[in-house]
Scaffold this motif. Structure first.
Motif, mmCIF file in Angstrom:
data_model
loop_
_atom_site.group_PDB
_atom_site.id
_atom_site.type_symbol
_atom_site.label_atom_id
_atom_site.label_comp_id
_atom_site.label_asym_id
_atom_site.label_seq_id
_atom_site.Cartn_x
_atom_site.Cartn_y
_atom_site.Cartn_z
ATOM 1 N N GLY A 36 5.982 11.272 -51.643
ATOM 2 C CA GLY A 36 5.202 11.937 -50.604
ATOM 3 C C GLY A 36 4.228 12.790 -51.597
ATOM 4 N N GLY A 37 3.454 13.452 -50.786
ATOM 5 C CA GLY A 37 2.577 14.509 -51.296
ATOM 6 C C GLY A 37 1.313 14.807 -50.576
ATOM 7 N N LEU A 52 -0.871 6.464 -51.932
ATOM 8 C CA LEU A 52 0.491 7.166 -52.352
ATOM 9 C C LEU A 52 1.382 5.761 -52.210
ATOM 10 C CD1 LEU A 52 0.837 10.408 -50.469
ATOM 11 C CD2 LEU A 52 0.834 10.018 -52.840
ATOM 12 N N ARG A 53 2.228 6.014 -53.076
ATOM 13 C CA ARG A 53 3.544 5.018 -52.761
ATOM 14 C C ARG A 53 4.842 5.684 -52.625
ATOM 15 N NH1 ARG A 53 6.033 0.384 -57.177
ATOM 16 N NH2 ARG A 53 6.813 2.545 -58.234
ATOM 17 N N LEU A 54 5.601 5.720 -51.417
ATOM 18 C CA LEU A 54 6.815 6.046 -51.038
ATOM 19 C C LEU A 54 7.934 5.070 -51.623
ATOM 20 C CD1 LEU A 54 5.845 6.967 -47.391
ATOM 21 C CD2 LEU A 54 5.613 8.456 -49.530
ATOM 22 N N SER A 55 8.957 5.487 -51.961
ATOM 23 C CA SER A 55 10.207 4.821 -52.580
ATOM 24 C C SER A 55 11.262 5.255 -51.613
ATOM 25 C CB SER A 55 10.428 5.099 -53.863
ATOM 26 O OG SER A 55 9.158 4.839 -54.786
ATOM 27 N N CYS A 56 12.140 4.387 -51.338
ATOM 28 C CA CYS A 56 13.427 4.601 -50.454
ATOM 29 C C CYS A 56 14.532 3.807 -51.207
ATOM 30 C CB CYS A 56 13.446 4.065 -49.135
ATOM 31 S SG CYS A 56 15.146 4.088 -48.151
ATOM 32 N N THR A 61 -1.202 11.803 -41.687
ATOM 33 C CA THR A 61 -0.281 12.913 -42.167
ATOM 34 C C THR A 61 0.960 12.902 -41.332
ATOM 35 O OG1 THR A 61 -2.153 14.351 -42.941
ATOM 36 C CG2 THR A 61 -0.213 15.584 -42.109
ATOM 37 N N ALA A 62 2.237 13.303 -41.787
ATOM 38 C CA ALA A 62 3.519 13.196 -41.130
ATOM 39 C C ALA A 62 4.551 13.276 -42.281
ATOM 40 C CB ALA A 62 3.426 11.718 -40.679
ATOM 41 N N VAL A 63 5.673 13.352 -41.582
ATOM 42 C CA VAL A 63 6.916 13.187 -42.572
ATOM 43 C C VAL A 63 7.433 11.645 -42.124
ATOM 44 C CG1 VAL A 63 9.468 13.872 -42.705
ATOM 45 C CG2 VAL A 63 7.735 15.566 -42.055
ATOM 46 N N TYR A 64 7.386 11.006 -43.418
ATOM 47 C CA TYR A 64 7.861 9.445 -43.516
ATOM 48 C C TYR A 64 9.284 9.370 -43.858
ATOM 49 C CZ TYR A 64 2.973 8.260 -43.247
ATOM 50 O OH TYR A 64 1.878 8.168 -42.809
ATOM 51 N N TYR A 65 10.111 8.387 -42.964
ATOM 52 C CA TYR A 65 11.526 8.329 -43.012
ATOM 53 C C TYR A 65 11.816 7.117 -43.319
ATOM 54 C CZ TYR A 65 11.999 12.728 -40.483
ATOM 55 O OH TYR A 65 11.969 14.131 -40.068
ATOM 56 N N ASP A 123 20.780 2.670 -37.860
ATOM 57 C CA ASP A 123 21.949 3.316 -38.037
ATOM 58 C C ASP A 123 21.722 4.411 -39.019
ATOM 59 O OD1 ASP A 123 22.759 0.159 -37.763
ATOM 60 O OD2 ASP A 123 23.601 1.674 -36.124
ATOM 61 N N TYR A 124 21.045 4.319 -40.162
ATOM 62 C CA TYR A 124 20.994 5.411 -41.139
ATOM 63 C C TYR A 124 19.677 5.785 -41.531
ATOM 64 C CZ TYR A 124 25.779 3.530 -41.872
ATOM 65 O OH TYR A 124 27.072 3.360 -41.662
ATOM 66 N N TRP A 125 19.539 6.998 -41.794
ATOM 67 C CA TRP A 125 18.118 7.734 -41.998
ATOM 68 C C TRP A 125 18.109 8.419 -43.301
ATOM 69 C CZ3 TRP A 125 14.015 6.898 -38.395
ATOM 70 C CH2 TRP A 125 14.380 6.412 -37.351
ATOM 71 N N GLY A 126 16.900 8.425 -44.034
ATOM 72 C CA GLY A 126 17.042 9.347 -45.007
ATOM 73 C C GLY A 126 16.513 10.896 -44.629
ATOM 74 N N GLN A 127 16.064 11.680 -45.575
ATOM 75 C CA GLN A 127 15.988 13.034 -45.213
ATOM 76 C C GLN A 127 14.210 13.298 -44.714
ATOM 77 O OE1 GLN A 127 16.134 11.827 -48.262
ATOM 78 N NE2 GLN A 127 14.513 12.745 -49.159
ATOM 79 N N GLY A 128 13.546 12.272 -45.341
ATOM 80 C CA GLY A 128 12.066 12.261 -45.078
ATOM 81 C C GLY A 128 11.411 12.804 -46.354
ATOM 82 N N THR A 129 10.027 12.386 -46.211
ATOM 83 C CA THR A 129 9.171 12.911 -47.481
ATOM 84 C C THR A 129 7.910 13.229 -46.665
ATOM 85 O OG1 THR A 129 8.279 12.569 -49.511
ATOM 86 C CG2 THR A 129 8.581 10.503 -48.004
ATOM 87 N N GLN A 130 7.273 14.302 -46.906
ATOM 88 C CA GLN A 130 6.017 14.764 -46.474
ATOM 89 C C GLN A 130 4.833 14.158 -46.854
ATOM 90 O OE1 GLN A 130 5.559 17.002 -43.679
ATOM 91 N NE2 GLN A 130 3.402 16.278 -43.868
ATOM 92 N N VAL A 131 3.773 13.483 -46.313
ATOM 93 C CA VAL A 131 2.623 13.159 -46.559
ATOM 94 C C VAL A 131 1.710 13.961 -45.863
ATOM 95 C CG1 VAL A 131 1.324 11.179 -46.703
ATOM 96 C CG2 VAL A 131 3.611 10.661 -46.984
ATOM 97 N N THR A 132 0.376 14.622 -46.906
ATOM 98 C CA THR A 132 -0.318 15.207 -46.130
ATOM 99 C C THR A 132 -1.632 14.777 -46.653
ATOM 100 O OG1 THR A 132 1.090 17.098 -46.055
ATOM 101 C CG2 THR A 132 -1.346 17.494 -45.775
#
Length: 125
Positions: A9-10, A18-22, A91-95, A113-122
Motif C-alpha cells: 500500500g501507499g 499499485l500492487r498489493l501482496s498477501c 482510498t481505503a484499507v485493503y485486507y 476465517d482469517y484476515w490480515g492486518q490491512g494495508t492503507q491505499v491512498t
C-alpha cells in the motif's frame, strides 16, 4: 497457524498503479478461496476481488472491474492485487482474507476465517 500479511500500500496519484501482496503461511493459497476486501473511512468493509480454483473466473466488484487483477504465485504462496487507473474513491484499507469453510468466493465477511492486518491505499493528488 494461519497468517496473512499484506504489503504494497501507499500514496499514489489518480491514474496511478499499485500492487498489493498477501503473503500466506499455514495454508496453500491455491487450495482455498482468497479474497481482497477494503474499508474506506465511515463505510462498511466491502469485497473487491476473490480467486478460487472452484470458480471459472475470479470475482471483481463492479467498481474495480477492468482496473484490478487478482493473481496467485503458488511457489511463493502469495496472492497479488494489481490495481491500475486508481481513483480517489479507491482510498481505503485493503485486507486479504481466506475461507477454509467454503470452497467458493463470497462477498460476505462472515464467510471468511482469517484476515490480515490491512494495508492503507491512498489515492490523492
Amino acid at each position: 497457524q494461519v497468517q496473512l500479511v499484506e504489503s504494497g500500500g501507499g500514496l499514489v496519484q489518480p491514474g496511478g498503479s499499485l500492487r498489493l501482496s498477501c503473503e500466506a503461511s499455514g495454508l496453500p493459497v491455491d487450495y482455498y478461496a482468497i479474497a481482497w476486501f477494503r474499508q474506506a473511512p465511515g463505510k462498511e468493509r466491502e469485497a473487491v476481488s476473490c480467486v478460487s480454483d472452484n470458480e471459472r473466473n475470479p470475482f471483481y466488484s463492479d467498481s474495480v472491474k477492468g482496473r484490478f487483477t487478482i493473481s496467485r504465485n503458488e511457489a511463493k504462496n502469495i496472492v497479488y492485487l494489481q490495481m491500475n487507473d486508481l481513483k480517489p474513491e479507491d482510498t481505503a484499507v485493503y485486507y486479504c482474507t481466506v475461507t477454509v469453510t467454503y470452497y467458493y468466493c463470497s462477498n460476505l465477511e462472515r464467510h471468511y476465517d482469517y484476515w490480515g492486518q490491512g494495508t492503507q491505499v491512498t489515492v490523492s493528488s
